[in-house]
Design a protein around this motif. Sequence first.
Motif, PDB file in Angstrom:
ATOM      1  N   CYS A 123       0.841  -1.210   0.000  1.00  0.00           N
ATOM      2  CA  CYS A 123       0.000   0.000   0.000  1.00  0.00           C
ATOM      3  C   CYS A 123       0.869   1.251   0.000  1.00  0.00           C
ATOM      4  N   ILE A 124       0.512   2.209  -0.873  1.00  0.00           N
ATOM      5  CA  ILE A 124       1.264   3.465  -0.931  1.00  0.00           C
ATOM      6  C   ILE A 124       0.520   4.605  -0.231  1.00  0.00           C
ATOM      7  N   GLY A 125      -0.659   4.304   0.306  1.00  0.00           N
ATOM      8  CA  GLY A 125      -1.367   5.323   1.074  1.00  0.00           C
ATOM      9  C   GLY A 125      -2.043   6.399   0.253  1.00  0.00           C
ATOM     10  N   CYS A 126      -2.472   6.076  -0.950  1.00  0.00           N
ATOM     11  CA  CYS A 126      -3.207   7.079  -1.737  1.00  0.00           C
ATOM     12  C   CYS A 126      -4.625   7.236  -1.203  1.00  0.00           C
TER      13      CYS A 126
END
Lengths: 441, 442
Positions: free
Chosen positions: B342-345
């Motif tokens: 997860c990149i946290g967008c």
Amino acid sequence: MAEYRRPKTAEEFEQNFAQKKPLMNDTQAYYESSRCLFCYDAPCVQACPTGIDIPLFIKQINTGNKTGAAATIFDANWLGNACGKICPTETLCEGACVYNHQEVPPIQIGRLQNFATDSVIKEDKTLFKPGPSNGKKVAMIGAGPASLACACELRVLGYEVDIFEAKDKPSGLTVYGIAPYKITNEEVLDEVAYLQKQLGFQVHYGQSVTSREKIKELEDEYDALFIGVGLGPTRALRLPGEELPGVVGAVEFIEELRMKHEAVTVPNMVVVIGGGNTAMDAASEASRMGAEVTFLAYRRSKEEMGAYGFEYKLAVSSGAKGLFNVSPVEIVGEEHVRGVKFICTESVDGKLQNKEGSEFVVDCDMVIKATGQAKQGSFFALIDDLKINDWNCIEVNQETYQTSNPRYFAGGDAVNGGAEVVNAAFEGKRAALGIHEWINQ
Amino acid sequence: MADLSIDFAGIKSPNPFWLASAPPTNSGYQIMKAFEAGWGGAVWKTLGVPVINVSSRYASINYRDTRMAGFTNIELITDRPLADNLREISEVKKYFPDHAVIASLMVETKEQWHQIIKDVENAGADGIELNFGCPHGMCERGMGSAVGQEPAVLKTIVEWVMEVAQIPVITKLTPNISHIVDPGLAAVQGGTDALSLVNTFKSIVGLDLDAYAPYPVVDGKGTNGGYCGPAVKPIALEMVKELAKHPEIQKTPISGIGGIENWRDVVEFILLGASSVQVCTAAMHYGFGIVREMEAGLLQFMDEKGYNTIYDFVGKALPNVTEWKHLNMKHKVVAEINKDKCIGCDLCYIACDDGAHQAIRIPDGTRIPEVIDENCVGCNLCSLVCPVEECITMEKRDDGSQHLTWDERTAAGNIPTTFNDDLAGGKGHYVPDPADALKHRS
């Protein structure tokens, strides 16, 4: 041969100081803006001191609404064009871009920002107009980014604004102190002229405010005052030989370079003392001016430098060499500087200690001191009841930027001790809202 | 290696990749170039009484940085003299005797149909395609989609054609109709040897906001165009499936058309019953070389699956395309977010919260969202918006032991029948309080 040849013409200077973030063309902007994910509660916005709605303006660029994009940017940050170019985006918005977490290059937010703002400036598109006059007047001391932001915001609110500037150009360090490869003088001045044309604040040049009489005059004439005086000249190192010709302060060196470009001569051997971003700039600049050898000398380790990693890398790629754990003890020379005597240092239990008997001399023809700027203490003393904190900065309310003397508000380096233009832009804008609230209470 | 050759209703072709009747097949030059590049067949740009075209003929939908996600044209059938086209058909066949050259035809009267069929047969065409599809221009003159939209007329013309045709006949259908089976069935009943679909969709792809006119703008005005390209593939697939599943049509070979650009598209059309595919937009976008990827991908797929010819899997997915009422209601999937990827967008969070079922939360102090399992209805939306490969996956949560469909529930008298029926599927599902939407105000 050094990385760069000594620039002899305006064209050569421009080549050596090629813009680090050149203006995008339409195609670049289209593809780059297409990549934005439009994150929810986007981290780039959170990382921006002025909270520009970045996903919105990128979407606006992508849908062919460049003017709307520029309005989004200026709405949050009056110096949106300058900040797009000179902000340390690598550590702010672009550093926060979620793409970084998957090793995908982050969106080039700064360049997209400039793409939008540059177009409205070049096309002279009117985006703002002053509010109906409310009969109140505010004076600003210093025409740096904090004052300019404060002035724009107050004009929108209907205030009359007069800015008093000691020098002959607006925007303070943005024009006098930023490395030339980050922004050109024209870009800085064009943005200020663009804002001034729409909002009509007055800037009075060559007007230094250095006496109690002048202060009194301003206090009599204006409803509120904003202090945006920034910092003073480079601090003295208090080393023997410091007064020798060839020893200059970084701020003064950069200012001369920005004003005179290729007319400045940098000798072959340069030592830059300091480990902050200004030291990195000065070292890059000396190298780009054709110095054969530029040493960046810092008294602690590379890891302990205050400068951003990318700024150090840029200095090194320009040709500078790092010298770490060395502390200057003497500037050597008779008629002119011919070297710096250093002593090696080491960190013992977190404390920096000199290694006895480790002195050595680095030959040079020029020393650039990038060891911080002095505070404007003598100016502060002119104002009654102005509380100064332990770091010799003006103490303000963090919401309203009001000082301990209620008629005075302040922002920028004089308050934060030296930060980015974007911080000054934010503080100036907040101070305007603080002034508005205070006057209308 | 698998054998890609096909025998499509008697038309032999070294592979199932054909160029659709369109600008890329306007001339012998283009078709010979295409065959050199690897295409197995080409349907010649429609022949008929030559037309006059306008300048400014195409327009497209660009989705962000994707050019021509959808494409439209207002170009008519060939504007070149019939004799030139016939001569070039012969020439192409001389160089490429084993490739499929199919003549697309569009004329009005029975006499014209009979004459032009004779002409193209004499020229050496391997087959005929009846253009009952174009939704722009020609339909205003009673041809193209004007025929395709009238099953009775279509059937009559197919019958005229079948009276004389010595070579296989493909009937190309328009999708601008509510029930594709109607014209499909009419063509089969008229005796057609094969079907091809879809032709383009009647459309306006966009407006010039300064000219106040649709694209492509012709001197200040525009007209509806024929829409195609990747954007139409889903509708085309559905229509191909409709025909391929129909008991009276399913034995008729189908040539699939509509947004085909890569090997996956090709395989999908084949799995739904097509036994050749036709391509236009991709060739107009990337040139004939695009076929390399289709061929390599199809071969790879067939080798991995162990298929020798495409007939080993034509229509293989059809049994799994069913009606909604036969879907297993006991099947349950729940989204799972891979926190390491997860990149946290937080697009999944906002998509779910604003656009779906409020089954994702963001714990305080983090940007890594969490699925609220009990709220997740398994709709897939989060996994669709997630920009990271394989980050959000839909995980099966039922053990597969239970099976219950709407059909079975209906039979058992176990379905909601009134507006306040306790059997409603959403009863008891979590939804936030309406006022929670205003929480940020406080």
